[in-house]
Design a protein around this motif. Structure first.
Motif, short mmCIF file in Angstrom:
data_model
loop_
_atom_site.label_atom_id
_atom_site.label_comp_id
_atom_site.label_asym_id
_atom_site.label_seq_id
_atom_site.Cartn_x
_atom_site.Cartn_y
_atom_site.Cartn_z
N ILE A 15 0.84 -1.20 0.00
CA ILE A 15 0.00 0.00 0.00
C ILE A 15 0.88 1.26 0.00
CG2 ILE A 15 -1.72 1.27 1.38
CD1 ILE A 15 -2.83 -1.66 1.97
N GLY A 16 2.00 1.19 0.71
CA GLY A 16 2.96 2.30 0.69
C GLY A 16 3.50 2.52 -0.72
N ILE A 17 3.77 1.42 -1.42
CA ILE A 17 4.29 1.53 -2.80
C ILE A 17 3.23 2.17 -3.71
CG2 ILE A 17 4.94 0.12 -4.83
CD1 ILE A 17 6.37 -1.79 -2.77
N ALA A 18 1.97 1.77 -3.52
CA ALA A 18 0.89 2.36 -4.32
C ALA A 18 0.79 3.87 -4.06
CB ALA A 18 -0.44 1.67 -4.00
N ALA A 19 0.95 4.27 -2.78
CA ALA A 19 0.86 5.70 -2.45
C ALA A 19 1.99 6.48 -3.11
CB ALA A 19 0.89 5.89 -0.93
N VAL A 20 3.20 5.89 -3.13
CA VAL A 20 4.33 6.56 -3.78
C VAL A 20 4.02 6.74 -5.27
CG1 VAL A 20 6.78 6.34 -4.44
CG2 VAL A 20 6.06 5.76 -2.10
N ALA A 27 -10.96 1.37 -0.63
CA ALA A 27 -9.90 2.39 -0.62
C ALA A 27 -10.30 3.53 -1.55
CB ALA A 27 -8.58 1.78 -1.09
N ILE A 28 -9.74 4.71 -1.28
CA ILE A 28 -9.96 5.86 -2.18
C ILE A 28 -8.59 6.43 -2.56
CG2 ILE A 28 -11.12 8.09 -2.48
CD1 ILE A 28 -12.97 7.25 -0.14
N LEU A 29 -8.35 6.50 -3.87
CA LEU A 29 -7.06 6.98 -4.37
C LEU A 29 -7.14 8.48 -4.66
CD1 LEU A 29 -6.43 4.14 -7.02
CD2 LEU A 29 -6.03 4.09 -4.54
N HIS A 30 -6.11 9.22 -4.28
CA HIS A 30 -6.05 10.66 -4.55
C HIS A 30 -4.78 10.95 -5.33
CE1 HIS A 30 -9.03 12.03 -1.33
NE2 HIS A 30 -8.90 10.74 -1.10
N THR A 31 -4.91 11.52 -6.51
CA THR A 31 -3.71 11.81 -7.31
C THR A 31 -3.99 12.84 -8.40
OG1 THR A 31 -1.90 10.78 -8.57
CG2 THR A 31 -4.10 9.92 -8.99
N ASP A 73 12.88 13.69 -6.85
CA ASP A 73 11.45 13.88 -7.15
C ASP A 73 10.82 14.87 -6.17
OD1 ASP A 73 11.46 12.11 -9.17
OD2 ASP A 73 10.39 10.50 -8.14
N THR A 74 9.81 15.60 -6.66
CA THR A 74 9.06 16.43 -5.71
C THR A 74 7.81 15.67 -5.29
OG1 THR A 74 7.99 17.49 -7.56
CG2 THR A 74 9.78 18.72 -6.53
N ILE A 75 7.34 16.00 -4.10
CA ILE A 75 6.18 15.30 -3.56
C ILE A 75 4.91 16.08 -3.87
CG2 ILE A 75 5.05 14.94 -1.32
CD1 ILE A 75 7.43 13.60 -0.35
N ASP A 76 3.85 15.36 -4.18
CA ASP A 76 2.54 15.99 -4.30
C ASP A 76 1.86 15.79 -2.94
OD1 ASP A 76 -0.08 16.64 -4.69
OD2 ASP A 76 -0.45 15.22 -6.33
N PHE A 77 1.77 16.88 -2.16
CA PHE A 77 1.28 16.75 -0.78
C PHE A 77 -0.15 16.22 -0.70
CE2 PHE A 77 4.65 20.03 -0.21
CZ PHE A 77 5.47 19.25 0.59
N LYS A 78 -0.93 16.49 -1.75
CA LYS A 78 -2.35 16.09 -1.70
C LYS A 78 -2.54 14.60 -1.99
CE LYS A 78 -3.70 18.79 -5.11
NZ LYS A 78 -2.39 18.77 -5.70
N ALA A 79 -1.54 13.99 -2.64
CA ALA A 79 -1.70 12.62 -3.14
C ALA A 79 -1.66 11.58 -2.02
CB ALA A 79 -0.58 12.32 -4.14
N GLY A 80 -2.32 10.45 -2.26
CA GLY A 80 -2.26 9.34 -1.29
C GLY A 80 -3.49 8.46 -1.37
N ILE A 81 -3.71 7.76 -0.28
CA ILE A 81 -4.78 6.75 -0.25
C ILE A 81 -5.51 6.84 1.08
CG2 ILE A 81 -5.25 4.25 -0.35
CD1 ILE A 81 -2.50 3.96 -1.76
#
Ligand code: URA
Length: 433
Positions: free
Chosen positions: A353-358, A394-398, A369-377
């Motif tokens: 799940i951590g890999i999916a969030a990355v 689950a709900i994906l945010h990207t 890489d820069t991080i997208d602060f809004k992204a995640g699960i």
């Protein structure tokens, strides 16, 4: 000192003496020992281990290889916490205001995300304006004034560990208990607090995959702390599943705010209260029972929430985001993932799940890489939950439309569903004092 002799001694299981260890670490930091010889020694340590005395000397030699922070002005009240790394681990955001509002002094250096695990510094930078870099005097002044400061690790903190860690990473010598314990504790010793509380994560999302291995690491670190004159305790906590529901920086900050406001997921609250209690026990010199009561009261009364606001504001963060977390914004793509069958959640592999969030933008695939602060699960289901086919799991945010399908597949393969009733499992396995 001849590096050849040190390698030969360790190869036969001998014990390295204090002077050999300090001299070797000094020379290696100064680039006077080649990587091929150090690699050879690391492999010998991997197979032959180290005694507690050797591990303690190695830790101190690395801790004193660069800058050290002097927190002696806070006497024995200063306390630090360290997590060995996990998925959805936003405990520092909750624990540090609880402990400082209860009277402890929290002066802390935190890290950034690494691989599939998140880092506190990235999470704090979700607040526009938040400064994760303060000069030593700004850091100490803030701690004196409000009892809390959390910053990124200074560049010259334990440089010997930085060099050795990079070498271990490419020589298959990371997973050695004395090397992990000395690496983590070298940075904690250099950071200068009187007490140290370690959160040793255990399970699919952690370095240590079994409670036995996690306990071995916890014991090694607590022993180092004691030998170096620091009050040290460790909790062994569950990282078979992500902690809480949110994974990804701003999503995790929002969840931390919920807990500080008296709501939020039970598993997250339980781990935070357990860590806060031990930190309060050590820094405020209370009994275990008194510390547990004070931690709970500080959270439930809203004092920790008020302290959180003070802390974010003091470090330059825009506190209007605390009052209005919707200001963190929304990703362009928000996609629900549905259960493919009826049953009970058996497990949610935290690493996957951590890999999916990355992959959705919440972490870095490469250093730059820069991080997208809004992204995640948001993972709404936990082991033990009953689900029906078609339920949202689950709900994906990207903002990356092309990352959605792969993340969805990873999540579906990470969640195991059982036909028979499952249980939720324990969050805290053990405390080592
Ligand atoms: N974290 C560290 O800082 N060092 C290790 O060796 C492993 C995890």
């Amino acid at each position: 000192m001849r590096m050849y002799d040190i390698i030969e001694k360790k190869k036969h299981g001998g014990e390295l003496c204090r002077d050999e260890i300090y001299e070797m670490i000094k020379l290696y930091t100064e680039d006077k020992i080649p990587d091929y010889q150090m690699s050879s020694l690391l492999m010998a340590i991997y197979f032959k281990g180290m005694t507690p005395e050797e591990t303690s000397n190695l830790t101190d030699a690395m801790a004193t290889s660069g800058d050290t922070v002097d927190l002696s002005m806070f006497g024995d009240r200063s306390v630090d916490k360290h997590s060995t790394g996990g998925v959805g681990d936003k405990t520092t955001l909750i624990v540090t205001p609880i402990v400082s509002a209860a009277g402890g002094i929290v002066a802390k250096m935190s890290g950034r995300g690494l691989g599939h695990t998140g880092g506190t510094v990235d999470k704090l930078e979700s607040f526009p304006g938040f400064k994760t870099s303060l000069s030593p005097s700004e850091f100490k002044n803030q701690v004196s004034e409000i009892g809390i400061a959390v910053i990124g690790q200074s560049a010259n903190l334990a440089p010997a560990d930085k060099k050795l860690y990079a070498l271990r990473d490419v020589t298959a010598t990371v997973d050695s208990i004395p090397l992990i314990a000395s690496s983590i504790m070298s940075k904690k010793l250099a950071a200068g607090t009187h007490s140290i509380v370690l959160d040793v994560k255990c399970g699919s999302g952690a370095f240590m995959q079994t409670p036995e291995k996690a306990r071995e690491l916890a014991l090694a670190m607590v022993k180092i702390g004691k030998l170096r004159g620091r009050k040290t305790a460790a909790l062994i906590t569950n990282m078979d599943i992500p902690l809480g529901h949110a994974i990804g920086n701003a999503l995790e900050v929002k969840e931390a705010i919920e807990v500080l406001r008296g709501k939020g997921p039970d598993d997250l609250r339980e781990v935070c209260l357990a860590l806060s209690s031990v930190m309060i026990e050590l820094s405020c010199k209370l009994t275990q029972g008194e510390a547990e009561k004070l931690a709970r009261e500080t959270l439930e009364s809203g004092k920790a929430y008020t302290q959180f606001i003070r802390w974010i504001e003091k470090q330059g963060g825009d506190v209007s985001y605390v009052e209005n977390p919707e200001k963190f914004g929304k990703s362009k793509f928000i996609k629900e993932v549905y259960a493919e069958k009826d049953g009970y959640i058996l497990s949610c592999n935290a690493e996957r799940i951590g890999i999916a969030a990355v992959s959705l933008g919440a972490g870095r695939a490469t250093k730059d890489d820069t991080i997208d602060f809004k992204a995640g699960i948001i993972m709404d289901k936990k082991p033990g939950d009953k689900i029906s086919r078609g339920d949202v799991i689950a709900i994906l945010h990207t903002d990356r439309e092309n990352a959605l399908a792969e993340a969805e597949n990873i999540i579906l393969s990470a969640i195991k569903i059982s036909d028979v009733k499952t249980d939720s499992g324990k969050m805290i396995y053990d405390t080592v004092r």
